[in-house]
Design an enzyme around this catalytic site. Structure first.
Site, PDB file in Angstrom:
ATOM      1  N   GLY A 101       0.794  -1.232   0.000  1.00 21.05           N
ATOM      2  CA  GLY A 101       0.000   0.000   0.000  1.00 21.05           C
ATOM      3  C   GLY A 101       0.825   1.279   0.000  1.00 21.05           C
ATOM      4  N   SER A 102       2.066   1.218  -0.462  1.00 22.16           N
ATOM      5  CA  SER A 102       2.854   2.459  -0.481  1.00 22.16           C
ATOM      6  C   SER A 102       2.273   3.453  -1.487  1.00 22.16           C
ATOM      7  CB  SER A 102       4.332   2.177  -0.780  1.00 22.16           C
ATOM      8  OG  SER A 102       4.517   1.759  -2.108  1.00 22.16           O
ATOM      9  N   ARG A 116      -4.951  -8.722  -8.897  1.00 17.12           N
ATOM     10  CA  ARG A 116      -5.976  -9.660  -9.344  1.00 17.12           C
ATOM     11  C   ARG A 116      -6.191  -9.517 -10.838  1.00 17.12           C
ATOM     12  NH1 ARG A 116      -7.032 -13.729  -6.868  1.00 17.12           N
ATOM     13  NH2 ARG A 116      -9.085 -13.861  -7.852  1.00 17.12           N
ATOM     14  N   ILE A 117      -6.355 -10.643 -11.511  1.00 17.92           N
ATOM     15  CA  ILE A 117      -6.742 -10.595 -12.921  1.00 17.92           C
ATOM     16  C   ILE A 117      -8.246 -10.368 -12.953  1.00 17.92           C
ATOM     17  CG2 ILE A 117      -6.971 -11.956 -15.037  1.00 17.92           C
ATOM     18  CD1 ILE A 117      -4.305 -13.334 -14.227  1.00 17.92           C
ATOM     19  N   LEU A 118      -8.661  -9.349 -13.688  1.00 11.84           N
ATOM     20  CA  LEU A 118     -10.074  -8.954 -13.653  1.00 11.84           C
ATOM     21  C   LEU A 118     -10.838  -9.476 -14.860  1.00 11.84           C
ATOM     22  CD1 LEU A 118      -9.252  -5.361 -12.492  1.00 11.84           C
ATOM     23  CD2 LEU A 118     -10.465  -7.077 -11.125  1.00 11.84           C
ATOM     24  N   ASN A 124      -4.915   1.671 -13.931  1.00 14.57           N
ATOM     25  CA  ASN A 124      -4.019   0.738 -13.246  1.00 14.57           C
ATOM     26  C   ASN A 124      -2.584   1.259 -13.289  1.00 14.57           C
ATOM     27  OD1 ASN A 124      -3.130  -1.782 -12.078  1.00 14.57           O
ATOM     28  ND2 ASN A 124      -2.383  -2.369 -14.105  1.00 14.57           N
ATOM     29  N   HIS A 158       1.333   0.235 -13.290  1.00  9.13           N
ATOM     30  CA  HIS A 158       2.119  -0.956 -13.630  1.00  9.13           C
ATOM     31  C   HIS A 158       3.612  -0.601 -13.625  1.00  9.13           C
ATOM     32  CE1 HIS A 158       2.651  -5.000 -15.127  1.00  9.13           C
ATOM     33  NE2 HIS A 158       3.576  -4.518 -15.929  1.00  9.13           N
ATOM     34  N   SER A 196       4.190   2.730 -15.829  1.00 10.18           N
ATOM     35  CA  SER A 196       3.074   3.143 -16.692  1.00 10.18           C
ATOM     36  C   SER A 196       1.788   3.252 -15.875  1.00 10.18           C
ATOM     37  CB  SER A 196       2.819   2.109 -17.795  1.00 10.18           C
ATOM     38  OG  SER A 196       3.981   1.859 -18.549  1.00 10.18           O
ATOM     39  N   ASP A 221      -3.229  -5.578 -18.512  1.00  9.96           N
ATOM     40  CA  ASP A 221      -2.161  -4.589 -18.690  1.00  9.96           C
ATOM     41  C   ASP A 221      -2.065  -4.052 -20.112  1.00  9.96           C
ATOM     42  OD1 ASP A 221      -1.486  -4.953 -16.012  1.00  9.96           O
ATOM     43  OD2 ASP A 221       0.006  -6.486 -16.455  1.00  9.96           O
TER      44      ASP A 221
HETATM   45  C1  GAR Z   1       3.574  -1.453  -7.395  1.00  8.69           C
HETATM   46  O1  GAR Z   1       4.914  -1.519  -7.813  1.00  8.69           O
HETATM   47  C2  GAR Z   1       2.650  -1.586  -8.580  1.00  8.69           C
HETATM   48  O2  GAR Z   1       3.141  -0.986  -9.746  1.00  8.69           O
HETATM   49  C3  GAR Z   1       2.581  -3.077  -8.731  1.00  8.69           C
HETATM   50  O3  GAR Z   1       2.483  -3.550  -7.411  1.00  8.69           O
HETATM   51  C4  GAR Z   1       3.227  -2.679  -6.546  1.00  8.69           C
HETATM   52  C5  GAR Z   1       2.367  -2.338  -5.356  1.00  8.69           C
HETATM   53  O4  GAR Z   1       3.124  -1.668  -4.386  1.00  8.69           O
HETATM   54  N1  GAR Z   1       1.485  -3.490  -9.531  1.00  8.69           N
HETATM   55  C6  GAR Z   1       1.543  -4.498 -10.402  1.00  8.69           C
HETATM   56  O5  GAR Z   1       2.536  -5.182 -10.560  1.00  8.69           O
HETATM   57  C7  GAR Z   1       0.262  -4.735 -11.180  1.00  8.69           C
HETATM   58  N2  GAR Z   1       0.476  -5.720 -12.196  1.00  8.69           N
HETATM   59  P1  GAR Z   1       2.407  -0.961  -3.150  1.00  8.69           P
HETATM   60  O6  GAR Z   1       1.458  -1.997  -2.532  1.00  8.69           O
HETATM   61  O7  GAR Z   1       3.497  -0.595  -2.210  1.00  8.69           O
HETATM   62  O8  GAR Z   1       1.636   0.246  -3.652  1.00  8.69           O
END
Ligand code: GAR
Length: 194
Positions: A14-15, A96-98, A110, A112, A139, A148
């Site tokens: 959750g950063s 999650r794959i939606l 989203n 990525h 992205s 994605d």
């Molecule tokens: C982030 O790096 C985000 O880009 C990635 O998960 C991490 C979540 O970090 N998302 C994916 O890879 C989606 N395919 P966070 O929980 O610290 O925000």
């Protein structure tokens, strides 16, 4: 004052949720107040739930393990989002794959951790690090039925130099924490239909 409500969906640390809460939530941009009205997490142990509590916000936990199919899980998420008047849904580390149950009904973006369309999927950070690409990046894209692959809204890149995987990941997160809030603000203050 115009208020625009967002929902943030996350699965883990959750950063990026924290960056949204710090930089966007309750703030006014071009006369529009952006409010985090709903938080949804599919993982009851996610650190992000604690982060949100520090901002006085509760998270609705919808555990995917409680549902027999992706469609049933997605329906529960969509039903929750539709209880509120949400202008834009943000997938911030929502792993999650939606299905079309979600993608046909929810206007979402989203985050990525790669330069799409390269390195789609759940391992973008390690996949891009172990490639011979001399740049990495982040992205933000519209969510579509293909994983994605929706239209890209914003991207930022950085040079590889001599970075370890840890440094690579740190650099990606640093960029994400700026790019995602900036993109949310841009969409909600520009797009009249948002
Ligand atoms: C982030 O790096 C985000 O880009 C990635 O998960 C991490 C979540 O970090 N998302 C994916 O890879 C989606 N395919 P966070 O929980 O610290 O925000």
């Amino acid at each position: 004052m115009v208020v625009k409500n967002i929902a943030v969906l996350f699965s883990g640390s959750g950063s990026n949720l924290q960056a949204i809460l710090e930089k966007v939530h309750g703030k006014i941009f071009k006369g529009i107040k952006i409010n985090v009205a709903l938080l949804i997490c599919n993982n009851p142990d996610a650190k992000g739930i604690e982060r949100a509590k520090k901002f006085g916000l509760d998270t609705v936990v919808i555990n995917h393990k409680d549902y027999a199919s992706r469609e049933e899980f997605d329906k529960a998420v969509v039903d929750e989002i539709n209880k509120y008047s949400i202008d834009l849904t943000i997938l911030a580390g929502f792993m999650r794959i939606l299905t079309p149950i979600f993608t046909d009904n929810i206007k979402a973006i989203n985050l990525h951790p790669s330069i799409l369309p390269l390195f789609k999927g759940a391992h973008a950070i390690t996949d891009s690090y172990h490639s011979d690409m001399q740049i990495g990046g982040v992205s933000v894209h519209w969510v579509s039925s293909e994983l994605d692959a929706g239209e890209i809204i914003a991207q930022k890149t950085f040079a590889r130099k001599t970075k370890t995987l840890q440094e690579w990941e740190k650099k990606i997160h640093k960029i994400e924490h700026k790019l995602l809030p900036k993109t949310i603000i841009k969409i909600l203050t520009k797009d009249k239909n948002a």
